[in-house]
Design an enzyme around this catalytic site. Structure first.
Site, mmCIF file in Angstrom:
data_model
loop_
_atom_site.group_PDB
_atom_site.id
_atom_site.type_symbol
_atom_site.label_atom_id
_atom_site.label_comp_id
_atom_site.label_asym_id
_atom_site.label_seq_id
_atom_site.Cartn_x
_atom_site.Cartn_y
_atom_site.Cartn_z
ATOM 1 N N ASP A 29 8.602 39.716 75.223
ATOM 2 C CA ASP A 29 9.283 39.034 76.334
ATOM 3 C C ASP A 29 9.636 40.081 77.382
ATOM 4 O O ASP A 29 10.172 41.136 77.058
ATOM 5 C CB ASP A 29 10.557 38.329 75.819
ATOM 6 C CG ASP A 29 11.119 37.366 76.849
ATOM 7 O OD1 ASP A 29 11.378 37.789 78.001
ATOM 8 O OD2 ASP A 29 11.311 36.186 76.511
ATOM 9 N N ILE A 30 9.311 39.790 78.616
ATOM 10 C CA ILE A 30 9.476 40.759 79.699
ATOM 11 C C ILE A 30 10.958 40.925 80.091
ATOM 12 O O ILE A 30 11.333 41.911 80.723
ATOM 13 C CB ILE A 30 8.592 40.351 80.913
ATOM 14 C CG1 ILE A 30 8.232 41.547 81.771
ATOM 15 C CG2 ILE A 30 9.220 39.262 81.726
ATOM 16 C CD1 ILE A 30 7.187 42.426 81.171
ATOM 17 N N HIS A 93 6.604 27.872 73.006
ATOM 18 C CA HIS A 93 6.728 29.247 72.504
ATOM 19 C C HIS A 93 7.968 29.375 71.637
ATOM 20 O O HIS A 93 8.944 28.650 71.806
ATOM 21 C CB HIS A 93 6.781 30.266 73.645
ATOM 22 C CG HIS A 93 7.833 29.987 74.680
ATOM 23 N ND1 HIS A 93 7.671 29.050 75.669
ATOM 24 C CD2 HIS A 93 9.066 30.509 74.865
ATOM 25 C CE1 HIS A 93 8.749 29.023 76.439
ATOM 26 N NE2 HIS A 93 9.621 29.885 75.961
ATOM 27 N N HIS A 95 10.783 32.227 70.353
ATOM 28 C CA HIS A 95 11.351 33.567 70.569
ATOM 29 C C HIS A 95 11.661 34.180 69.205
ATOM 30 O O HIS A 95 12.331 33.546 68.371
ATOM 31 C CB HIS A 95 12.681 33.475 71.340
ATOM 32 C CG HIS A 95 12.581 32.976 72.742
ATOM 33 N ND1 HIS A 95 12.649 33.819 73.834
ATOM 34 C CD2 HIS A 95 12.466 31.726 73.240
ATOM 35 C CE1 HIS A 95 12.567 33.100 74.942
ATOM 36 N NE2 HIS A 95 12.461 31.822 74.615
#
Ligand code: AMP
Length: 130
Positions: A29-30, A93, A95
């Protein structure tokens, strides 16, 4: 118009790739909550996690388990927290967040600012354990 994650799948947009197979992709994750915060996605674009087929959602979790094991080896933590939000990117998605307590997976917290070099180092460390 393809989602930003579909554009990552095709390689049009770069990512810090952790692992992939024919159906699933994991990348950092950016805007991470913690070092090693990783997203696991199905390559087939579907907005809502619970609109995936039974086989897809099962496969996604099995793939996420392998990724979580690799994150555990690379990032000191009590365990890997799992969250599904999906309010920002309309492509299902999961996490995976290394956590030591509940506060480590509070999505209202300010995100970490990591340098490209740090992202590359974390990627390499997790990939080594995959
Ligand atoms: P949500 O849809 O609410 O689960 O949030 C989407 C997550 O995707 C956020 O944590 C973002 O930081 C992350 N994200 C968005 N764009 C990218 C990208 N290009 N590369 C990696 N992570 C991203």
């Amino acid at each position: 118009m393809p989602s930003i994650f579909s554009r990552i799948v095709t390689g049009e947009i770069p990512c810090y790739k952790i692992a992939e197979d024919d159906h699933y992709l994991a990348f950092l994750d950016i805007n991470p909550l913690a070092k090693g915060h990783t997203l696991v996605i199905p390559k087939r674009e579907e907005d809502y996690l619970f609109d995936l087929t039974d086989a897809e959602i099962a496969g996604l979790m099995v793939f996420a388990k392998k990724v979580a094991r690799a994150i555990e080896k690379a990032i000191p933590c009590s365990r890997i927290g799992v969250a599904v939000i999906g309010l920002e990117v309309p492509h299902a998605h999961v996490h995976l967040v290394p956590i030591n307590g509940i506060y480590d997976i509070d999505f209202s917290k300010p995100k970490l600012k990591l340098s490209p070099e740090e992202f590359v180092e974390i990627t390499g460390n997790i990939r080594t354990g995959f």
